[in-house]
Design an enzyme around this catalytic site. Sequence first.
Site, PDB file in Angstrom:
ATOM      1  N   ASP A 108      20.343   1.224  50.457  1.00 35.10           N
ATOM      2  CA  ASP A 108      19.177   0.884  51.273  1.00 35.10           C
ATOM      3  C   ASP A 108      18.724  -0.551  51.002  1.00 35.10           C
ATOM      4  OD1 ASP A 108      17.246   1.483  53.173  1.00 35.10           O
ATOM      5  OD2 ASP A 108      15.805   2.188  51.680  1.00 35.10           O
ATOM      6  N   HIS A 160      23.223  -6.071  57.433  1.00 36.34           N
ATOM      7  CA  HIS A 160      24.267  -5.035  57.379  1.00 36.34           C
ATOM      8  C   HIS A 160      25.630  -5.657  57.063  1.00 36.34           C
ATOM      9  CE1 HIS A 160      21.353  -2.132  58.510  1.00 36.34           C
ATOM     10  NE2 HIS A 160      21.209  -2.544  59.758  1.00 36.34           N
ATOM     11  N   LEU A 198      40.604   6.938  43.035  1.00 35.56           N
ATOM     12  CA  LEU A 198      39.189   7.056  43.403  1.00 35.56           C
ATOM     13  C   LEU A 198      39.110   7.726  44.769  1.00 35.56           C
ATOM     14  CD1 LEU A 198      36.148   6.065  42.940  1.00 35.56           C
ATOM     15  CD2 LEU A 198      36.764   4.142  44.405  1.00 35.56           C
TER      16      LEU A 198
HETATM   17  C1  IPE Z   1      18.700   6.101  54.241  1.00 28.49           C
HETATM   18  O1  IPE Z   1      17.984   4.932  54.459  1.00 28.49           O
HETATM   19  C2  IPE Z   1      19.977   6.075  55.012  1.00 28.49           C
HETATM   20  C3  IPE Z   1      20.974   5.093  54.575  1.00 28.49           C
HETATM   21  C4  IPE Z   1      20.880   4.299  53.557  1.00 28.49           C
HETATM   22  C5  IPE Z   1      22.172   5.076  55.351  1.00 28.49           C
HETATM   23  P1  IPE Z   1      16.829   4.850  55.545  1.00 28.49           P
HETATM   24  O2  IPE Z   1      16.355   3.448  55.519  1.00 28.49           O
HETATM   25  O3  IPE Z   1      17.287   5.378  56.844  1.00 28.49           O
HETATM   26  O4  IPE Z   1      15.746   5.849  54.927  1.00 28.49           O
HETATM   27  P2  IPE Z   1      14.172   5.923  55.141  1.00 28.49           P
HETATM   28  O5  IPE Z   1      13.923   5.899  56.616  1.00 28.49           O
HETATM   29  O6  IPE Z   1      13.585   4.727  54.477  1.00 28.49           O
HETATM   30  O7  IPE Z   1      13.768   7.192  54.462  1.00 28.49           O
HETATM   31  C1  IPE Z   2      20.302   0.647  54.807  1.00 31.11           C
HETATM   32  O1  IPE Z   2      19.500  -0.467  55.005  1.00 31.11           O
HETATM   33  C2  IPE Z   2      21.426   0.705  55.799  1.00 31.11           C
HETATM   34  C3  IPE Z   2      21.236   1.722  56.845  1.00 31.11           C
HETATM   35  C4  IPE Z   2      20.285   2.610  56.888  1.00 31.11           C
HETATM   36  C5  IPE Z   2      22.213   1.714  57.916  1.00 31.11           C
HETATM   37  P1  IPE Z   2      18.277  -0.429  55.994  1.00 31.11           P
HETATM   38  O2  IPE Z   2      18.746  -0.903  57.334  1.00 31.11           O
HETATM   39  O3  IPE Z   2      17.578   0.874  55.984  1.00 31.11           O
HETATM   40  O4  IPE Z   2      17.356  -1.551  55.350  1.00 31.11           O
HETATM   41  P2  IPE Z   2      15.792  -1.515  55.180  1.00 31.11           P
HETATM   42  O5  IPE Z   2      15.448  -0.267  54.435  1.00 31.11           O
HETATM   43  O6  IPE Z   2      15.207  -1.535  56.557  1.00 31.11           O
HETATM   44  O7  IPE Z   2      15.497  -2.742  54.406  1.00 31.11           O
HETATM   45 MG    MG Z   3      16.056   1.623  54.870  1.00 35.89          MG
END
Ligand code: IPE
Ligand code: IPE
Ligand code: MG
Length: 237
Positions: free
Chosen positions: A8, A25, A119
Amino acid sequence: MHVAIIMDGNGRWAERRGLKRTLGHQAGARAVRRIVEAAARLPVDTLTLYAFSSDNWSRPADEVGALMRLFKRYLQSEVARCVENGVRFNVIGRRDRLNADLTRIIERAESVTAEGRRLTLRLAVDYSSRDAIVAAAAALQGAGPSSRAAFESCLAGVSHAATATAPVDLLIRTGGERRLSDFLLWESAYAELVFVDDYWPDFDEAGFAAALREFEARERRFGGVPAAPRRSAGDAV
Ligand code: IPE
Ligand code: IPE
Ligand code: MG
């Protein structure tokens, strides 16, 4: 040892730099490469990475599209490296909502890397732990007396997991939030949780190794009592 990571913080990493979230990303994909290479050097035999949750479909269409293109590119560029390094690749989650092109690339990556033994790398895409549990429960209905093992093999089946999933030993979440966001709820029943403030694109081998050290320092009890209870000063001898 099974390590699962909620990757995240890509969006915030980009926003901090005044960049578009999709660039976050892309930086996140580079971090995946780094962490997978590190995992092969560390005592990790299964690494499950949360790449796209079923709830992430609610994001703006251009962000979802960019993520899907990134998965394709990542898979196409990494397969050869996976084969070389003995990495077995598996995508868990639903497949019926992915585009046919991506599904084909996933299936190819899985079959080409099927012999990898060093792995197991699992990428969770269109993954919802609650949906998987509901689907597995439905699949088992009427099958007679149930057991955890039977349930777990059903859970693997509905999630396209190549084998029934070993329990998660260590669950890491980057990006500073302290929640599970519908990831591996069943498999993490006794996982050790480590929360890291770094955004995912900044997570590196040193951070990974530090999380593993934290795991090693924890005492897992699985509902039992400590293996060798420490005596405190007041105890009778
Ligand atoms: C969880 O992150 C999903 C991934 C890392 C793929 P999100 O950014 O979607 O989660 P919330 O919305 O903060 O709970
Ligand atoms: C995690 O990073 C990747 C996915 C959920 C695809 P986020 O896109 O949720 O990044 P933040 O949490 O908004 O910073
Ligand atoms: Mg996120």
